[in-house]
Design a protein around this motif. Structure first.
Motif, PDB file in Angstrom:
ATOM      1  N   ARG A  85       0.825  -1.214   0.000  1.00 32.97           N
ATOM      2  CA  ARG A  85       0.000   0.000   0.000  1.00 32.97           C
ATOM      3  C   ARG A  85       0.857   1.260   0.000  1.00 32.97           C
ATOM      4  NH1 ARG A  85      -5.465  -0.468   2.922  1.00 32.97           N
ATOM      5  NH2 ARG A  85      -6.028  -2.622   2.588  1.00 32.97           N
ATOM      6  N   ILE A  86       1.928   1.259   0.777  1.00 32.99           N
ATOM      7  CA  ILE A  86       2.817   2.424   0.824  1.00 32.99           C
ATOM      8  C   ILE A  86       3.410   2.676  -0.559  1.00 32.99           C
ATOM      9  CG2 ILE A  86       5.014   3.298   1.719  1.00 32.99           C
ATOM     10  CD1 ILE A  86       4.350   1.798   4.360  1.00 32.99           C
ATOM     11  N   ILE A  87       3.867   1.633  -1.206  1.00 37.05           N
ATOM     12  CA  ILE A  87       4.479   1.784  -2.536  1.00 37.05           C
ATOM     13  C   ILE A  87       3.457   2.290  -3.546  1.00 37.05           C
ATOM     14  CG2 ILE A  87       5.562   0.558  -4.462  1.00 37.05           C
ATOM     15  CD1 ILE A  87       6.794  -1.338  -2.311  1.00 37.05           C
ATOM     16  N   LEU A  88       2.268   1.706  -3.545  1.00 37.36           N
ATOM     17  CA  LEU A  88       1.248   2.086  -4.523  1.00 37.36           C
ATOM     18  C   LEU A  88       0.741   3.514  -4.334  1.00 37.36           C
ATOM     19  CD1 LEU A  88      -0.836  -1.182  -4.910  1.00 37.36           C
ATOM     20  CD2 LEU A  88       0.496  -0.012  -6.681  1.00 37.36           C
ATOM     21  N   ARG A  89       0.928   4.068  -3.173  1.00 42.29           N
ATOM     22  CA  ARG A  89       0.512   5.456  -2.949  1.00 42.29           C
ATOM     23  C   ARG A  89       1.462   6.452  -3.622  1.00 42.29           C
ATOM     24  NH1 ARG A  89      -1.682   3.419   2.077  1.00 42.29           N
ATOM     25  NH2 ARG A  89      -3.932   3.714   1.951  1.00 42.29           N
ATOM     26  N   ASN A  90       2.588   5.979  -4.098  1.00 44.16           N
ATOM     27  CA  ASN A  90       3.529   6.818  -4.834  1.00 44.16           C
ATOM     28  C   ASN A  90       3.148   6.838  -6.305  1.00 44.16           C
ATOM     29  OD1 ASN A  90       5.977   7.542  -2.966  1.00 44.16           O
ATOM     30  ND2 ASN A  90       5.380   5.448  -2.457  1.00 44.16           N
ATOM     31  N   ASP A  91       3.270   7.992  -6.931  1.00 39.37           N
ATOM     32  CA  ASP A  91       2.980   8.104  -8.356  1.00 39.37           C
ATOM     33  C   ASP A  91       3.960   7.244  -9.148  1.00 39.37           C
ATOM     34  OD1 ASP A  91       0.922   9.885  -7.922  1.00 39.37           O
ATOM     35  OD2 ASP A  91       2.218  11.652  -8.126  1.00 39.37           O
ATOM     36  N   GLY A  92       3.458   6.627 -10.189  1.00 35.26           N
ATOM     37  CA  GLY A  92       4.305   5.854 -11.080  1.00 35.26           C
ATOM     38  C   GLY A  92       4.182   4.359 -10.930  1.00 35.26           C
ATOM     39  N   PHE A  93       3.603   3.880  -9.843  1.00 32.98           N
ATOM     40  CA  PHE A  93       3.439   2.439  -9.632  1.00 32.98           C
ATOM     41  C   PHE A  93       2.025   2.029 -10.019  1.00 32.98           C
ATOM     42  CE2 PHE A  93       6.953   3.445  -6.850  1.00 32.98           C
ATOM     43  CZ  PHE A  93       7.816   2.395  -7.061  1.00 32.98           C
ATOM     44  N   ASP A  94       1.918   0.962 -10.826  1.00 31.73           N
ATOM     45  CA  ASP A  94       0.625   0.469 -11.267  1.00 31.73           C
ATOM     46  C   ASP A  94       0.192  -0.784 -10.521  1.00 31.73           C
ATOM     47  OD1 ASP A  94       0.440   2.517 -13.190  1.00 31.73           O
ATOM     48  OD2 ASP A  94       1.613   1.324 -14.608  1.00 31.73           O
ATOM     49  N   GLU A  95       1.157  -1.647 -10.185  1.00 26.43           N
ATOM     50  CA  GLU A  95       0.855  -2.892  -9.489  1.00 26.43           C
ATOM     51  C   GLU A  95       2.085  -3.321  -8.711  1.00 26.43           C
ATOM     52  OE1 GLU A  95      -0.937  -7.357 -10.479  1.00 26.43           O
ATOM     53  OE2 GLU A  95      -0.495  -5.980 -12.114  1.00 26.43           O
ATOM     54  N   LEU A 115       8.303   7.067 -14.348  1.00 24.86           N
ATOM     55  CA  LEU A 115       9.103   6.860 -13.147  1.00 24.86           C
ATOM     56  C   LEU A 115      10.418   6.196 -13.532  1.00 24.86           C
ATOM     57  CD1 LEU A 115       9.158   7.072 -10.043  1.00 24.86           C
ATOM     58  CD2 LEU A 115       8.062   4.826  -9.973  1.00 24.86           C
ATOM     59  N   GLU A 116      11.525   6.818 -13.164  1.00 23.56           N
ATOM     60  CA  GLU A 116      12.854   6.274 -13.472  1.00 23.56           C
ATOM     61  C   GLU A 116      13.077   4.971 -12.715  1.00 23.56           C
ATOM     62  OE1 GLU A 116      15.808   9.157 -12.482  1.00 23.56           O
ATOM     63  OE2 GLU A 116      14.907  10.706 -13.731  1.00 23.56           O
ATOM     64  N   ASP A 117      13.862   4.070 -13.317  1.00 23.91           N
ATOM     65  CA  ASP A 117      14.114   2.764 -12.720  1.00 23.91           C
ATOM     66  C   ASP A 117      14.732   2.869 -11.329  1.00 23.91           C
ATOM     67  OD1 ASP A 117      13.124   1.656 -15.017  1.00 23.91           O
ATOM     68  OD2 ASP A 117      15.075   1.078 -15.834  1.00 23.91           O
ATOM     69  N   LYS A 118      15.780   3.675 -11.198  1.00 21.23           N
ATOM     70  CA  LYS A 118      16.454   3.785  -9.901  1.00 21.23           C
ATOM     71  C   LYS A 118      15.562   4.427  -8.853  1.00 21.23           C
ATOM     72  CE  LYS A 118      21.173   3.615 -11.427  1.00 21.23           C
ATOM     73  NZ  LYS A 118      22.532   3.950 -11.058  1.00 21.23           N
ATOM     74  N   ARG A 119      14.766   5.394  -9.252  1.00 15.20           N
ATOM     75  CA  ARG A 119      13.854   6.056  -8.317  1.00 15.20           C
ATOM     76  C   ARG A 119      12.790   5.073  -7.838  1.00 15.20           C
ATOM     77  NH1 ARG A 119      12.666   9.095  -4.357  1.00 15.20           N
ATOM     78  NH2 ARG A 119      10.749  10.265  -4.496  1.00 15.20           N
ATOM     79  N   ALA A 120      12.254   4.263  -8.747  1.00 12.78           N
ATOM     80  CA  ALA A 120      11.250   3.267  -8.380  1.00 12.78           C
ATOM     81  C   ALA A 120      11.837   2.242  -7.402  1.00 12.78           C
ATOM     82  CB  ALA A 120      10.717   2.567  -9.623  1.00 12.78           C
ATOM     83  N   ALA A 121      13.044   1.771  -7.687  1.00 13.53           N
ATOM     84  CA  ALA A 121      13.694   0.803  -6.807  1.00 13.53           C
ATOM     85  C   ALA A 121      13.939   1.405  -5.428  1.00 13.53           C
ATOM     86  CB  ALA A 121      15.006   0.327  -7.419  1.00 13.53           C
ATOM     87  N   ASP A 122      14.350   2.665  -5.400  1.00 15.90           N
ATOM     88  CA  ASP A 122      14.606   3.346  -4.138  1.00 15.90           C
ATOM     89  C   ASP A 122      13.321   3.487  -3.317  1.00 15.90           C
ATOM     90  OD1 ASP A 122      16.450   4.771  -2.360  1.00 15.90           O
ATOM     91  OD2 ASP A 122      15.272   6.557  -2.910  1.00 15.90           O
ATOM     92  N   ILE A 123      12.241   3.873  -3.963  1.00 16.64           N
ATOM     93  CA  ILE A 123      10.954   4.009  -3.265  1.00 16.64           C
ATOM     94  C   ILE A 123      10.521   2.663  -2.692  1.00 16.64           C
ATOM     95  CG2 ILE A 123       8.476   4.417  -3.600  1.00 16.64           C
ATOM     96  CD1 ILE A 123       9.283   6.608  -5.638  1.00 16.64           C
ATOM     97  N   ASP A 142      11.615  -4.652 -11.097  1.00 20.56           N
ATOM     98  CA  ASP A 142      10.539  -4.185 -11.974  1.00 20.56           C
ATOM     99  C   ASP A 142      10.228  -5.223 -13.049  1.00 20.56           C
ATOM    100  OD1 ASP A 142      12.779  -3.923 -13.545  1.00 20.56           O
ATOM    101  OD2 ASP A 142      12.459  -1.818 -14.031  1.00 20.56           O
ATOM    102  N   ASN A 143      10.701  -6.447 -12.845  1.00 22.16           N
ATOM    103  CA  ASN A 143      10.418  -7.568 -13.735  1.00 22.16           C
ATOM    104  C   ASN A 143       9.016  -8.097 -13.396  1.00 22.16           C
ATOM    105  OD1 ASN A 143      10.215 -10.011 -15.059  1.00 22.16           O
ATOM    106  ND2 ASN A 143      12.301 -10.646 -14.612  1.00 22.16           N
ATOM    107  N   VAL A 144       8.066  -7.800 -14.249  1.00 22.75           N
ATOM    108  CA  VAL A 144       6.660  -8.125 -13.989  1.00 22.75           C
ATOM    109  C   VAL A 144       6.438  -9.631 -13.884  1.00 22.75           C
ATOM    110  CG1 VAL A 144       4.301  -7.834 -14.854  1.00 22.75           C
ATOM    111  CG2 VAL A 144       5.955  -5.993 -15.103  1.00 22.75           C
ATOM    112  N   THR A 145       7.229 -10.442 -14.572  1.00 22.11           N
ATOM    113  CA  THR A 145       7.041 -11.892 -14.495  1.00 22.11           C
ATOM    114  C   THR A 145       7.354 -12.431 -13.099  1.00 22.11           C
ATOM    115  OG1 THR A 145       9.271 -12.329 -15.315  1.00 22.11           O
ATOM    116  CG2 THR A 145       7.504 -12.238 -16.945  1.00 22.11           C
ATOM    117  N   LEU A 146       8.176 -11.710 -12.345  1.00 23.63           N
ATOM    118  CA  LEU A 146       8.479 -12.157 -10.981  1.00 23.63           C
ATOM    119  C   LEU A 146       7.286 -11.991 -10.049  1.00 23.63           C
ATOM    120  CD1 LEU A 146      12.134 -10.891 -10.502  1.00 23.63           C
ATOM    121  CD2 LEU A 146      11.345 -13.230 -10.911  1.00 23.63           C
TER     122      LEU A 146
END
Length: 188
Positions: A85-95, A115-123, A142-146
């Motif tokens: 929930r915390i992650i999804l409340r940030n802009d740029g995350f879909d699932e 959303l930049e890759d490094k920024r998403a990973a950091d969040i 950010d590998n959706v298959t995982l």
């Protein structure tokens, strides 16, 4: 006799309606159990949700027989729920899919292109680190298959270690992506 038949007919109609309502209630309950949005609803007792956490004990209270066997417990499902929930409340995350084991937090997410890759990973890492004890290791991808691999472990328990190979494979795949593993006890 007409009164008796009328009453009997009324009883049949009423009991038939009751069965229909029970069947409808049962279908609704099953539907609610399968609805992922069901867990996203806010708690019914807002006052309880807004309360501060406080306890106070004396040494003597902790030395009684009932307390000697008391152990701290972590609700891993609730922790995974909170992190997601915390992650999804940030802009740029879909699932987001989150798995919390006894030592690791595995997070796979789908993000949008803004959303930049490094920024998403950091969040994702910081969100998990804020909700877990310091000894946990956090892995993100950010590998959706995982997400499906993580989902495959959702019914596993910490007592049954048959899932260790799957977790190791997921971690190895996450480490290949260069987003790296982070431990809460590392200063980053």
């Amino acid at each position: 006799m007409k009164v008796f038949l009328s009453l009997a007919f009324a009883m049949v109609v009423i009991s038939g309606c009751g069965n229909t309502e029970n069947a409808t209630d049962e279908r609704d309950q099953i539907s609610d159990e399968l609805d992922p949005a069901q867990e996203l609803q806010s708690p019914a007792d807002q006052e309880q949700n807004n309360r501060l956490g406080y306890v106070r004990y004396t040494k003597d209270q902790l030395n009684n027989d009932g307390e000697k066997n008391h152990t701290a417990q972590i609700d891993r499902r609730e922790m995974a729920n909170m992190i997601t929930r915390i992650i999804l409340r940030n802009d740029g995350f879909d699932e987001v899919a989150t798995l919390v084991t006894d030592e690791e937090v595995l997070i796979a997410y789908q993000k949008n292109d803004e959303l930049e890759d490094k920024r998403a990973a950091d969040i994702a890492k910081r969100s998990a680190m804020s909700a877990t004890p310091r000894f946990y290791h956090v892995y993100v991808s950010d590998n959706v298959t995982l997400m499906n691999d993580i989902h495959s472990l959702h019914n596993s328990t910490s007592q049954n270690k048959n899932y260790d190979n799957t977790i190791e494979q997921i971690i190895n795949e996450m480490e290949k992506e260069g987003l790296n593993q982070t431990s809460n006890n590392n200063n980053q």
